[in-house]
Scaffold this motif. Structure first.
Motif, PDB file in Angstrom:
ATOM      1  N   PHE A 152       0.905  -1.101   0.004  1.00 24.41           N
ATOM      2  CA  PHE A 152       0.003   0.144   0.006  1.00 24.41           C
ATOM      3  C   PHE A 152       0.857   1.262  -0.103  1.00 24.41           C
ATOM      4  O   PHE A 152       1.660   1.337   1.114  1.00 24.41           O
ATOM      5  CB  PHE A 152      -0.951  -0.199   1.045  1.00 24.41           C
ATOM      6  CG  PHE A 152      -1.742  -1.097   1.397  1.00 24.41           C
ATOM      7  CD1 PHE A 152      -2.753  -1.368   0.762  1.00 24.41           C
ATOM      8  CD2 PHE A 152      -1.217  -2.513   2.090  1.00 24.41           C
ATOM      9  CE1 PHE A 152      -3.732  -2.378   0.745  1.00 24.41           C
ATOM     10  CE2 PHE A 152      -2.145  -3.575   2.091  1.00 24.41           C
ATOM     11  CZ  PHE A 152      -3.348  -3.383   1.582  1.00 24.41           C
ATOM     12  N   ILE A 153       0.966   1.982  -1.342  1.00 23.30           N
ATOM     13  CA  ILE A 153       1.921   3.155  -1.202  1.00 23.30           C
ATOM     14  C   ILE A 153       1.124   4.330  -1.129  1.00 23.30           C
ATOM     15  O   ILE A 153       0.216   4.446  -1.954  1.00 23.30           O
ATOM     16  CB  ILE A 153       2.670   3.023  -2.593  1.00 23.30           C
ATOM     17  CG1 ILE A 153       3.391   1.577  -2.879  1.00 23.30           C
ATOM     18  CG2 ILE A 153       3.599   4.157  -2.788  1.00 23.30           C
ATOM     19  CD1 ILE A 153       4.122   1.531  -4.201  1.00 23.30           C
ATOM     20  N   CYS A 154       1.402   5.045  -0.198  1.00 22.15           N
ATOM     21  CA  CYS A 154       0.486   6.111   0.198  1.00 22.15           C
ATOM     22  C   CYS A 154       1.408   7.628  -0.105  1.00 22.15           C
ATOM     23  O   CYS A 154       2.578   7.712   0.253  1.00 22.15           O
ATOM     24  CB  CYS A 154       0.213   6.272   1.557  1.00 22.15           C
ATOM     25  SG  CYS A 154      -0.714   7.805   2.251  1.00 22.15           S
ATOM     26  N   LEU A 155       0.773   8.551  -1.123  1.00 21.56           N
ATOM     27  CA  LEU A 155       1.449   9.629  -1.320  1.00 21.56           C
ATOM     28  C   LEU A 155       0.655  10.788  -0.371  1.00 21.56           C
ATOM     29  O   LEU A 155      -0.184  11.221  -0.357  1.00 21.56           O
ATOM     30  CB  LEU A 155       1.087   9.996  -2.924  1.00 21.56           C
ATOM     31  CG  LEU A 155       1.543   9.172  -3.843  1.00 21.56           C
ATOM     32  CD1 LEU A 155       1.216   9.689  -5.475  1.00 21.56           C
ATOM     33  CD2 LEU A 155       3.105   9.276  -3.831  1.00 21.56           C
ATOM     34  N   ASP A 156       1.673  10.934   0.691  1.00 26.39           N
ATOM     35  CA  ASP A 156       1.280  12.036   1.664  1.00 26.39           C
ATOM     36  C   ASP A 156       1.274  13.194   1.242  1.00 26.39           C
ATOM     37  O   ASP A 156       2.443  13.784   0.731  1.00 26.39           O
ATOM     38  CB  ASP A 156       2.291  11.444   2.942  1.00 26.39           C
ATOM     39  CG  ASP A 156       1.566  12.129   4.427  1.00 26.39           C
ATOM     40  OD1 ASP A 156       0.288  12.357   4.338  1.00 26.39           O
ATOM     41  OD2 ASP A 156       2.094  12.363   5.135  1.00 26.39           O
ATOM     42  N   GLU A 157       0.162  13.870   1.952  1.00 23.52           N
ATOM     43  CA  GLU A 157      -0.018  15.469   1.452  1.00 23.52           C
ATOM     44  C   GLU A 157       0.107  15.561   0.055  1.00 23.52           C
ATOM     45  O   GLU A 157       0.820  16.490  -0.543  1.00 23.52           O
ATOM     46  CB  GLU A 157       0.942  16.307   2.203  1.00 23.52           C
ATOM     47  CG  GLU A 157       0.702  16.129   3.672  1.00 23.52           C
ATOM     48  CD  GLU A 157       1.469  17.298   4.474  1.00 23.52           C
ATOM     49  OE1 GLU A 157       1.078  18.443   4.250  1.00 23.52           O
ATOM     50  OE2 GLU A 157       2.556  17.135   5.119  1.00 23.52           O
ATOM     51  N   MET A 158      -0.644  14.839  -0.720  1.00 24.11           N
ATOM     52  CA  MET A 158      -0.523  14.495  -2.039  1.00 24.11           C
ATOM     53  C   MET A 158      -0.804  15.872  -2.802  1.00 24.11           C
ATOM     54  O   MET A 158      -0.382  16.150  -4.038  1.00 24.11           O
ATOM     55  CB  MET A 158      -1.664  13.538  -2.686  1.00 24.11           C
ATOM     56  CG  MET A 158      -1.490  13.200  -4.037  1.00 24.11           C
ATOM     57  SD  MET A 158      -3.024  12.148  -4.372  1.00 24.11           S
ATOM     58  CE  MET A 158      -2.753  11.402  -5.850  1.00 24.11           C
ATOM     59  N   ASN A 159      -1.566  16.910  -2.403  1.00 22.12           N
ATOM     60  CA  ASN A 159      -1.840  18.128  -3.007  1.00 22.12           C
ATOM     61  C   ASN A 159      -1.121  19.196  -2.479  1.00 22.12           C
ATOM     62  O   ASN A 159      -1.369  20.513  -2.877  1.00 22.12           O
ATOM     63  CB  ASN A 159      -3.515  18.554  -2.688  1.00 22.12           C
ATOM     64  CG  ASN A 159      -3.833  18.706  -1.359  1.00 22.12           C
ATOM     65  OD1 ASN A 159      -2.906  18.027  -0.374  1.00 22.12           O
ATOM     66  ND2 ASN A 159      -4.799  19.186  -1.163  1.00 22.12           N
ATOM     67  N   LEU A 160       0.156  19.253  -1.982  1.00 19.84           N
ATOM     68  CA  LEU A 160       1.028  20.060  -1.693  1.00 19.84           C
ATOM     69  C   LEU A 160       1.567  20.618  -3.026  1.00 19.84           C
ATOM     70  O   LEU A 160       1.980  21.757  -2.990  1.00 19.84           O
ATOM     71  CB  LEU A 160       2.101  19.555  -0.806  1.00 19.84           C
ATOM     72  CG  LEU A 160       2.076  19.421   0.548  1.00 19.84           C
ATOM     73  CD1 LEU A 160       3.323  19.171   1.241  1.00 19.84           C
ATOM     74  CD2 LEU A 160       1.852  20.902   1.323  1.00 19.84           C
ATOM     75  N   ALA A 161       1.657  19.790  -4.184  1.00 24.42           N
ATOM     76  CA  ALA A 161       2.182  20.056  -5.295  1.00 24.42           C
ATOM     77  C   ALA A 161       0.960  19.695  -6.240  1.00 24.42           C
ATOM     78  O   ALA A 161      -0.306  18.938  -5.743  1.00 24.42           O
ATOM     79  CB  ALA A 161       3.025  19.317  -5.908  1.00 24.42           C
TER      80      ALA A 161
END
Length: 754
Positions: A437-446
């Motif tokens: 399970f690969i999580c992009l943390d704070e995905m919407n910083l960019a």
């Protein structure tokens, strides 16, 4: 393990009314239509006056059932059928398959057998089966499986009917023949009597009587001829039936022979592939030893050549989803919630139901909520609960392209510079049995559409495994070509100066003759360093070995994003919202902890210390979404909502979204039969997050804001009559009301994310 989820104690149910008893049975067996409709085999033991129904299965779902009470003799021992009624159904047979409705036995019988749930077959509800009452794919039969026995029994049933019909036809034919023969004998006797009488009459009447007799004889012969024709036709039908039976048997034998032939071919292919793989490993091992000896590759890379890089999953300390839980997702959700509670992690059941369903959809999942609401904790704790691995990848504000997510090839160093995200994909590829399970943390910083759009487009392909090109195959071909030349030159130099005993590159370079020969072969001057060149080759080779030019997204990987909405982050674009599921979160401090404890306590698990053994297939197969059908109730609902509301207020809503919804509903049924809750969740995932527009714009005689406040909200209340039972953050109606309230306080600007 019984498939009955709920087991009651006798003291709890002994004084319940019949209606309450029925409701307990419905809840235990997942029945929603108020009828216990089953099918099974009616068997006459011929040893007593009791005829029972065996091998009982629900028609809805085809599952076996048992009483939700600990008993010595349950439904598997048979359900009583009134004797005369059973005899009429059997009709001289010893066993038949029937479908029927079950009702509670008379109270006296239930008290007599100390079983408040005891059932009997409802009189007049039974119907002898001519075919399976469920969809059944014979190609999926496994030899020896119970379903195979059922199909064979019904096949035998039809053959027995055909044989009875044939016997009846033969019996009728014999009766007709007997009647004709008897009639013929009677007629001949009558003619002979008339002839005898005619001899005693006047001579001039004799000829007339004789002619009449001859005419009657012609009629009889004609009738006999017709009977013989009918008999011939019946014989032909009998022969045709026999030939058809032989043909069916022949086809069955042919299919069995074809299956056996395919099994033999498969084994031969396996053997051939095994031989080829052994040859390939042997070849690679030979080259790998040379490269390791001369320090072109390190120990880890050498081991990846020689040994299997795929790690075996340790399942000894795990609870099997297939064997223990029998593939039951509802029971699995209960266990996961209890497992997490034992770890000190509290989530309401509906959160785990929703998250597991989204994981199985193979779509992008985005967890949205305030900081500290448990988004990344859900990813990590769920991974632990299913024996998986979680990878948390922080997103940086300066990410602008797919290179920031996946890395890039450096032509100067001739090496691919990988990122933690790519390394996680490669690690998952090397461990295909373990869920990642690969999580992009704070995905919407960019801006997600900048760095993730290409990757998301790959994930859209549901027909095949997504494949990503990291760099040109020419780069790896160039490195391997140069390495091949280096290996050849070293081998020739060793052989020329009889230095086969030297297998260390530095020591080989210390030999002046070999060193000079190497520089001559490479075209180097005295100023050029062979040691530095060796280091360059080693670095390039490591890049090629560790990072392939292309990588397929492994089937055991699920991509999850976690976002916060504040002034430092970016809103998600329509392209992202159209392809992802948004799952909202609330702070754990706002959860009803007592309710969670009561839920877990009600499951009755003795030991929840081990994770569940869920493989990639159990976590969802990547396949095409269900087809759109206008007659489908869900499709009709969202066609109407789109026409009446979404299109008018400017919210994009296409065919893909509806098909995603059909997929979600089909998967959600495995964890919860409440279709209303599934529609509520889908509205929160796919519809309301797109509500960002100016509510002051007019549509006819009203504004967009007035349309959703006065009409859409009321429509959803009618569609979701139980919405009051949902918590505010997980209720589509309450979320829409909040959107309207916030828009009024913000000059009519509608924004789901505000």
């Amino acid at each position: 393990m019984s498939n009955t989820d709920i087991i009651y104690s006798f003291d709890v149910v002994k004084d319940l009314s019949d209606a309450e008893i029925y409701q307990r049975l419905f809840d235990s067996w997942g029945i929603t239509n108020g009828k216990i409709e089953v099918w099974g085999e009616l068997v006459d033991p011929q040893t007593n006056k009791f005829i029972n129904l065996h091998k009982v299965r629900l028609i809805a779902g085809n599952q076996t059932i048992n009483y939700p009470l600990k008993l010595r003799h349950g439904i598997e021992s048979g359900i009583y059928v009134p004797y005369d009624y059973a005899k009429a159904l059997l009709n001289t047979k010893l066993r038949v398959w029937v479908k029927c409705e079950l009702v509670l036995s008379p109270l006296k019988e239930r008290q007599k057998h100390n079983n408040p749930f005891e059932l009997t077959v409802k009189f007049g509800s039974a119907e002898v089966l001519q075919a399976l009452p469920i969809n059944f794919d014979k190609s999926q039969l496994i030899e020896g499986d119970e379903s195979s026995y059922i199909v064979k029994s019904i096949y035998d049933f039809h053959m027995a009917n055909l044989q009875q019909e044939l016997a009846a036809a033969e019996q009728k034919l014999q009766q007709d023949l007997n009647q004709i023969t008897s009639k013929k004998d009677e007629l001949i006797a009558s003619i002979e009597a008339e002839q005898q009488q005619a001899t005693n009459q006047i001579i001039n009447e004799h000829n007339s009587k004789k002619q009449l007799a001859e005419l009657e004889l012609v009629k009889v012969n004609k009738a006999l001829a017709q009977t013989e024709v009918a008999l011939s036709e019946l014989q032909q039908e009998k022969s045709a039936l026999k030939l058809n039976t032989q043909k069916l048997s022949s086809e069955l034998n042919q299919r069995q022979n074809e299956l056996n032939s395919l099994k033999v071919q498969y084994k031969e292919i396996q053997l051939e592939m095994a031989k080829k793989i052994e040859k390939l490993k042997s070849y690679i091992a030979e080259k790998a030893v040379f490269l390791k000896d001369f320090e072109f590759i390190d120990e880890d890379d050498f081991d990846s050549f020689i040994f299997d890089a795929v790690k075996e999953r340790d399942t000894t300390e795990m609870v099997s989803f297939d064997e223990v839980f029998k593939g039951d997702y509802k029971l699995t959700v209960s266990y996961i919630q209890a497992f997490l509670k034992e770890q000190g992690i509290l989530y309401p059941r509906h959160v785990i139901e929703n998250y597991l369903t989204l994981i199985r959809s193979n779509d992008l999942i985005i967890l949205a909520g305030d900081s500290g609401s448990g988004k990344t904790n859900l990813v990590q704790s769920f991974a632990k609960a299913v024996g998986g691995v979680s990878k948390i990848i922080p997103v940086k504000p300066n990410w602008t392209s797919s290179e920031d997510l996946l890395g890039y090839y450096n032509p100067l160093e001739k090496k691919y510079l990988a990122t933690p995200f790519l390394e996680a994909l490669i690690e998952a590829q090397q461990n295909p049995e373990i869920p990642y399970f690969i999580c992009l943390d704070e995905m919407n910083l960019a801006r997600v559409e900048y760095y993730f759009a290409d990757f998301l487009s790959k994930l859209e392909d549901r027909e095949k495994t997504p494949e990503i090109q990291l760099y040109s195959d020419d780069e790896s071909a160039h490195v391997l070509s140069e390495l091949k030349a280096v290996v050849a030159i070293i081998s020739e130099a060793k052989e020329k100066y009889s230095q086969d005993g030297l297998v260390d590159f530095v020591k080989l370079m210390q030999d002046e003759a070999v060193n000079a020969e190497m520089k001559r072969a490479f075209g180097f001057s005295d100023k050029d360093s062979l040691i530095k060149y060796h280091g360059d080759i080693r670095r390039m080779l490591a890049g090629v070995i560790n990072t392939p030019s292309t990588i397929k997204v492994p089937a055991n990987v699920r991509i999850v994003g976690a976002i916060n909405i504040d002034e430092t982050t970016h809103y998600l674009s329509p392209k992202i919202l159209d392809r992802a599921h948004i799952m909202r979160f609330e702070s754990p401090l706002l959860s009803d902890w007592d309710s969670i404890f009561d839920e877990v306590k009600g499951y009755g698990f003795d030991d929840v210390s081990k994770p569940v053994l869920l493989d990639a297939e159990a976590l969802g197969i990547r396949e095409s979404y269900p087809k759109f059908e206008r007659s489908n109730e869900f499709c009709e609902l969202f066609i109407d909502l789109n026409r009446e509301f979404f299109h008018k207020i400017g919210v994009e809503f296409g065919m893909r979204t509806i098909r995603q919804g059909l997929n979600y509903l089909a998967l959600f049924k495995d964890v919860n039969s409440d279709s209303e809750l599934a529609i509520n969740n889908f509205l929160l995932h796919k519809v309301l997050p797109k509500f960002t527009f100016d509510g002051n714009k007019s549509i006819g005689d009203q504004t967009k804001l007035e349309l959703i406040e006065r009409v859409l909200t009321e429509r959803l209340k009618l569609q979701l009559p139980n919405h009051e039972n949902y918590s505010d953050v997980f209720c589509a109606v309450k979320a829409l009301e909040t959107v309207v309230r916030d828009a009024k306080a913000n000059d009519g600007v509608v924004n789901f994310w505000s």
